[in-house]
Design a protein around this motif. Structure first.
Motif, PDB file in Angstrom:
ATOM      1  N   SER A 173       0.736  -1.231  -0.028  1.00 46.73           N
ATOM      2  CA  SER A 173       0.015   0.000  -0.077  1.00 46.73           C
ATOM      3  C   SER A 173       0.934   1.344   0.010  1.00 46.73           C
ATOM      4  O   SER A 173       2.177   1.251   0.309  1.00 46.73           O
ATOM      5  N   GLU A 174       0.277   2.232  -0.205  1.00 45.11           N
ATOM      6  CA  GLU A 174       0.940   3.615  -0.204  1.00 45.11           C
ATOM      7  C   GLU A 174       0.114   4.780   0.552  1.00 45.11           C
ATOM      8  O   GLU A 174      -0.968   4.883   0.063  1.00 45.11           O
ATOM      9  N   GLY A 175       0.704   5.298   1.455  1.00 43.75           N
ATOM     10  CA  GLY A 175       0.035   6.392   2.160  1.00 43.75           C
ATOM     11  C   GLY A 175      -1.044   6.149   3.236  1.00 43.75           C
ATOM     12  O   GLY A 175      -1.530   7.130   3.702  1.00 43.75           O
ATOM     13  N   LEU A 176      -1.344   4.708   3.563  1.00 39.44           N
ATOM     14  CA  LEU A 176      -2.387   4.606   4.135  1.00 39.44           C
ATOM     15  C   LEU A 176      -2.015   4.382   5.598  1.00 39.44           C
ATOM     16  O   LEU A 176      -0.741   3.963   6.064  1.00 39.44           O
ATOM     17  N   LYS A 177      -3.067   4.254   6.587  1.00 39.92           N
ATOM     18  CA  LYS A 177      -2.922   4.014   7.889  1.00 39.92           C
ATOM     19  C   LYS A 177      -4.028   2.928   8.325  1.00 39.92           C
ATOM     20  O   LYS A 177      -4.987   2.705   7.369  1.00 39.92           O
TER      21      LYS A 177
END
Length: 454
Positions: A345-349
């Motif tokens: 994933s990119e950028g997620l929490k």
């Protein structure tokens, strides 16, 4: 863009394009000290958790997290399954270090070291918690040295005898009773047995700090395979390598066998091993500092597949960014899939709410990759359970972030409650990697709970 996302983008810019990065296996949090456990057809990996913001440029660790997989490429986030707050008798606010869990008689025992407070144990009826403190006090406290009583590893032998090893830079063990929360105090020093730290057992010390009596440093991992007992551990002082020793019994005597993972530029100054066999394959877990762009107090769990040599020895294992090349089973998209089931994933929490764990911090251009999705004869519709914030769209793509577009799911209806959003999709057969690419304006677009094809 916040600092975490900027570092991630800089580190991975070339890897994202090719789509081959699989290490580290978790990108939403910094995770370290992996402890894999095979149970009921799944691998559960328990990790420590380095906070995004460190205090006093040191390990900043408040809780323990858990991730699971049945295919070794997609990992489902179960959130923080235990924390320092679970110990009401202790006012420690930092120091949730390397854990390990094991199942016995339907109960799950999580052994956790607390820096400066010894080793404690938590118990649950489920591998993902909730865990509770059965003792109200430490299980192990043997030394005034805050570094000694750390890094527990637990193992149940074929005869039912359980062992708990731990220690830095010395090594100790106890023979756990069947209840797994107490130990036999009739042996050693009130039950605690020190292991002989000599060159034959663990190799000659390469550390020059005066503390090390052998090449062993910390992070032991004990297991048995084909009548041979293995003890894998961090070695060589700082920076750490990974080495191992073997023995004819769980109590030794140990014989040093050498290194199995050397230094590499993207590894942290610490390392921590975990080894399992799962569905006919062998896997080696460790941690590195790639995701943080080289910050040794912000580490991330990675995994490599390997094969034992014919004589049972462990080969040299190279830490890679590609990680596991093939899944051991395909993912079924025609049943509910948690949004927090992620290969990359990119950028997620992620966060926990009344729905359980959800994906948050979704901004324009972020995405989730899910590997080895078996579309069989093809899907007609896609539905996503989400809660719109600013609102946005989910682009459903195959095999790459900019791959063939199957459809676009509009998540723009802003409501207080969660809602299921549906769209028609182009029919696509066979096994593919699935990319859910998030598009929208400024700010956080929506929260994401689950998805499913029909």
């Amino acid at each position: 863009m916040n600092i975490k996302k900027l570092l991630l983008a800089l580190f991975c810019v070339g890897i994202f394009i090719s789509g081959v990065a699989q290490n580290p296996i978790v990108q939403t949090y910094y995770t370290a000290d992996p402890a894999p456990m095979v149970y009921d057809g799944k691998v559960y990996v328990y990790t420590s958790h380095d906070e995004d913001i460190t205090v006093d440029n040191f390990f900043t660790m408040y809780d323990w997290r858990c991730y699971s997989s049945d295919d070794m490429v997609n990992w489902t986030d179960h959130g923080a399954v235990a924390s320092l707050k679970d110990f009401e008798w202790m006012d420690k606010t930092n120091g949730a270090w390397a854990p390990q869990a094991i199942e016995r008689n339907g109960k799950f025992y999580l052994y956790v070291p607390i820096h400066g407070e010894g080793v404690s144990v938590l118990v649950s009826d489920s591998p993902t918690g909730p865990f509770h403190d059965p003792l109200g006090h430490r299980l192990i406290v043997d030394s005034d040295d805050v570094w000694t009583d750390i890094d527990p590893t637990v193992f149940i032998d074929d005869n039912g005898q359980a062992y708990l090893y731990w220690g830095n830079p010395s090594l100790f063990y106890v023979k756990l009773n069947e209840d797994m929360i107490s130990y036999d105090r009739s042996i050693g020093n009130k039950g605690i047995v020190p292991v002989e730290m000599d060159n034959h057992s663990f190799g000659e010390s390469k550390a020059k700090d005066g503390r090390h009596h052998s090449n062993y440093t910390e992070g032991p991992w004990i297991y048995k395979r084909k009548d041979l007992y293995y003890l894998v551990y961090a070695a060589g002082g700082i920076p750490e390598y990974i080495a191992y020793s073997t023995a004819p019994t769980a109590e030794g005597p140990w014989t040093y066998q050498g290194y199995i993972m050397e230094r590499a530029p993207h590894l942290a100054f610490t390392n921590h091993p975990g080894i399992i066999d799962f569905k006919g394959n062998s896997y080696f877990f460790y941690h590195d500092q790639d995701l943080s762009g080289g910050e040794g107090f912000k580490r991330s769990v990675s995994v490599e597949q390997f094969e034992y040599n014919e004589d049972g020895s462990i080969p040299m294992i190279t830490p890679t960014k590609e990680g596991i090349k093939e899944s051991v089973t395909n993912l079924n998209p025609y049943q509910k899939v948690e949004a927090e089931t992620i290969a990359w994933s990119e950028g997620l929490k992620t966060a926990k709410d009344d729905n359980g764990v959800i994906v948050t911090n979704i901004n324009d251009g972020d995405y989730i990759k899910v590997r080895s999705v078996d579309f069989a004869k093809g899907a007609k519709t896609f539905k996503a359970r989400a809660a719109a914030l600013e609102g946005g769209k989910i682009e459903i793509r195959l095999d790459a972030k900019d791959g063939p577009l199957l459809g676009v799911c509009d998540v723009s209806e802003i409501e207080d409650n969660w809602k299921t959003f549906t769209t028609k999709t182009k029919k696509q057969k066979g096994v593919h990697d699935l990319f859910l690419v998030f598009k929208g304006g400024e700010g956080e677009l929506f929260n994401f709970d689950s998805w499913e094809f029909k």
